[in-house]
Design an enzyme around this catalytic site. Structure first.
Site, short mmCIF file in Angstrom:
data_model
loop_
_atom_site.label_atom_id
_atom_site.label_comp_id
_atom_site.label_asym_id
_atom_site.label_seq_id
_atom_site.Cartn_x
_atom_site.Cartn_y
_atom_site.Cartn_z
N ASP A 12 -18.55 47.16 11.19
CA ASP A 12 -18.11 48.27 10.34
C ASP A 12 -18.05 49.53 11.19
O ASP A 12 -18.93 50.41 11.09
CB ASP A 12 -19.06 48.45 9.15
CG ASP A 12 -18.97 47.29 8.17
OD1 ASP A 12 -17.90 46.64 8.10
OD2 ASP A 12 -19.96 47.02 7.47
N LYS A 34 -18.21 39.95 11.79
CA LYS A 34 -17.34 40.13 10.63
C LYS A 34 -16.41 41.32 10.85
O LYS A 34 -16.88 42.42 11.17
CB LYS A 34 -18.22 40.38 9.39
CG LYS A 34 -17.45 40.57 8.11
CD LYS A 34 -18.36 40.42 6.90
CE LYS A 34 -18.92 41.72 6.40
NZ LYS A 34 -17.96 42.61 5.76
N ASP A 62 -13.07 39.60 6.73
CA ASP A 62 -13.52 39.97 5.38
C ASP A 62 -12.60 41.03 4.80
O ASP A 62 -12.94 42.22 4.77
CB ASP A 62 -14.97 40.47 5.47
CG ASP A 62 -15.54 40.79 4.10
OD1 ASP A 62 -15.03 40.24 3.10
OD2 ASP A 62 -16.50 41.57 4.03
N LEU A 63 -11.42 40.60 4.37
CA LEU A 63 -10.47 41.55 3.80
C LEU A 63 -10.50 41.53 2.27
O LEU A 63 -9.78 42.27 1.62
CB LEU A 63 -9.05 41.26 4.32
CG LEU A 63 -8.93 41.33 5.85
CD1 LEU A 63 -7.51 41.04 6.30
CD2 LEU A 63 -9.38 42.69 6.40
N LYS A 64 -11.30 40.68 1.72
CA LYS A 64 -11.48 40.59 0.26
C LYS A 64 -10.13 40.72 -0.45
O LYS A 64 -9.91 41.64 -1.24
CB LYS A 64 -12.47 41.65 -0.23
CG LYS A 64 -13.88 41.44 0.32
CD LYS A 64 -14.89 42.32 -0.39
CE LYS A 64 -16.31 42.09 0.07
NZ LYS A 64 -16.62 42.61 1.42
N ASP A 67 -4.87 40.29 -5.16
CA ASP A 67 -3.54 40.69 -5.62
C ASP A 67 -2.96 39.49 -6.35
O ASP A 67 -3.67 38.50 -6.54
CB ASP A 67 -2.67 41.11 -4.42
CG ASP A 67 -1.58 42.10 -4.81
OD1 ASP A 67 -0.99 41.91 -5.89
OD2 ASP A 67 -1.33 43.04 -4.05
N ILE A 68 -1.68 39.54 -6.73
CA ILE A 68 -1.12 38.35 -7.39
C ILE A 68 -1.05 37.23 -6.34
O ILE A 68 -0.94 37.50 -5.13
CB ILE A 68 0.27 38.63 -8.01
CG1 ILE A 68 1.27 39.08 -6.95
CG2 ILE A 68 0.15 39.65 -9.13
CD1 ILE A 68 2.69 39.12 -7.46
N PRO A 69 -1.13 35.97 -6.80
CA PRO A 69 -1.22 34.86 -5.84
C PRO A 69 -0.09 34.85 -4.80
O PRO A 69 -0.35 34.65 -3.61
CB PRO A 69 -1.16 33.62 -6.75
CG PRO A 69 -1.76 34.09 -8.05
CD PRO A 69 -1.32 35.51 -8.20
N THR A 71 1.62 37.22 -3.48
CA THR A 71 1.47 38.28 -2.47
C THR A 71 0.38 37.92 -1.47
O THR A 71 0.54 38.10 -0.26
CB THR A 71 1.13 39.62 -3.19
OG1 THR A 71 2.21 39.92 -4.05
CG2 THR A 71 0.93 40.75 -2.20
N THR A 117 -22.36 43.12 -4.25
CA THR A 117 -23.79 43.44 -4.31
C THR A 117 -24.05 44.94 -4.55
O THR A 117 -25.18 45.35 -4.72
CB THR A 117 -24.51 42.99 -3.02
OG1 THR A 117 -23.78 43.48 -1.90
CG2 THR A 117 -24.63 41.50 -2.94
N ARG A 214 -26.03 47.73 8.39
CA ARG A 214 -26.74 48.97 8.71
C ARG A 214 -28.18 48.80 9.19
O ARG A 214 -28.59 49.53 10.11
CB ARG A 214 -26.64 49.95 7.52
CG ARG A 214 -25.28 50.62 7.46
CD ARG A 214 -25.00 51.25 6.12
NE ARG A 214 -24.73 50.26 5.11
CZ ARG A 214 -24.30 50.54 3.87
NH1 ARG A 214 -24.13 51.79 3.51
NH2 ARG A 214 -24.06 49.57 3.02
O1 C5P Z 1 -25.95 45.70 5.56
P1 C5P Z 1 -24.83 46.59 5.11
O2 C5P Z 1 -25.00 47.12 3.71
O3 C5P Z 1 -24.46 47.64 6.10
O4 C5P Z 1 -23.59 45.60 5.03
C1 C5P Z 1 -22.35 46.10 4.67
C2 C5P Z 1 -21.35 45.03 4.84
O5 C5P Z 1 -21.53 44.02 3.85
C3 C5P Z 1 -19.93 45.55 4.69
O6 C5P Z 1 -19.16 45.01 5.76
C4 C5P Z 1 -19.49 45.01 3.37
O7 C5P Z 1 -18.11 44.74 3.33
C5 C5P Z 1 -20.29 43.75 3.25
N1 C5P Z 1 -20.47 43.36 1.88
C6 C5P Z 1 -19.92 42.21 1.43
N2 C5P Z 1 -20.04 41.85 0.13
C7 C5P Z 1 -20.75 42.56 -0.71
C8 C5P Z 1 -21.34 43.74 -0.26
C9 C5P Z 1 -21.19 44.12 1.06
O8 C5P Z 1 -19.30 41.49 2.22
N3 C5P Z 1 -20.92 42.12 -1.93
#
Ligand code: C5P
Length: 244
Positions: A12, A34, A62-64, A67-69, A71, A117, A214
């Site tokens: 990050d 990641k 990790d682009l999460k 969108d519509i399938p 796309t 989270t 972090r």
């Molecule tokens: O440990 P820290 O909080 O810094 O981690 C942040 C990372 O965790 C970010 O890259 C964020 O995208 C990822 N993350 C995740 N899924 C979540 C929450 C955070 O992949 N539900």
């Protein structure tokens, strides 16, 4: 898998120079790097190749996607760098997940994001989630994990608080990746994570991989912090086996 292989470090950071710095520093101490939105948007897909050339660690893109399938399918088709990634993330939506699983045809592990989270019960309620589900995010996570399994995903992303229930219900059918990790010894200022657990507890509860950003990145000694996290993973694995 060694304990180290279960540690995912999120790059990050805003640019390739900083990403390379952390790959050099932590390459021997983490299992997977990641690449998330910040780095991917600033550097483009070539950053994935650049990292892959520097390390034997795995890469998690990790682009999460959400969108519509059609796309998301097209985005995945046009991102050749995805072939270097061992994991990609897609938000939990049944039709979308099935389309993505079909598109990648088993070449990449798809992880379904269940409930971020950073969200707690109040946030879920304000998003319109039914009160009985919002009050117990675990129920929502289990419901979404079932959708992920039905769609053929490799695993899910959820908090360490829900890992035990997911493993109890789905066992080895779904791998569990857990962010929101906060060691007892770390201090992260202005934190946005809500459903947090320690590295030890996440692994003891059943997480297959943990994402720790972090607490390592902002530690005075990031390598030392990564080593401590791996020690906790080891301990969590031992205690998990004993209670199995
Ligand atoms: O440990 P820290 O909080 O810094 O981690 C942040 C990372 O965790 C970010 O890259 C964020 O995208 C990822 N993350 C995740 N899924 C979540 C929450 C955070 O992949 N539900």
């Amino acid at each position: 898998m060694n304990a180290k292989d279960r540690l995912i470090f999120p790059l990050d950071v805003p640019d390739a120079d900083q990403a390379r710095k952390y790959v050099r520093l932590l390459g021997n101490h983490v299992g997977v790097f990641k690449v998330g939105l910040e780095l991917f948007v600033s550097e483009g897909p070539s950053i994935v190749d650049a990292i892959a050339d520097m390390t034997d660690a795995g890469i998690f893109l990790d682009l999460k996607f959400h969108d519509i399938p059609a796309t998301v399918q097209r985005a995945i088709r046009s991102a050749s760098c995805l072939k270097k990634a061992s994991f990609i993330t897609v938000h939990c939506d049944p039709v979308l997940l099935e389309a993505v699983v079909t598109e990648v045809a088993g070449h990449i592990n798809i992880l379904a994001v269940t409930v971020l989270t950073s969200l707690d019960s109040n946030d879920l309620m304000s998003l319109g989630i039914r009160e009985e589900l919002a009050a117990e995010p675990i129920q929502l996570v289990l419901q979404r994990a079932a959708i992920a399994k039905q769609a053929g995903c490799t695993g899910i992303v959820c908090s360490g608080r829900e890992a035990t229930a997911v493993k109890k219900k789905f066992g080895g059918d779904l791998i569990v990746v857990t962010p929101g990790i906060r060691p007892d010894w770390g201090d992260v200022e202005k934190d946005d994570q809500a459903r947090v657990v320690t590295p030890y507890l996440a692994v003891k509860n059943g997480a297959d991989y943990i994402v720790v950003g972090r607490p390592i990145r902002t530690a005075p000694d990031p390598v030392g912090a990564a080593v401590k996290v791996v020690e906790e993973i080891e301990k969590g694995l031992q205690d998990r086996q004993q209670t199995a």
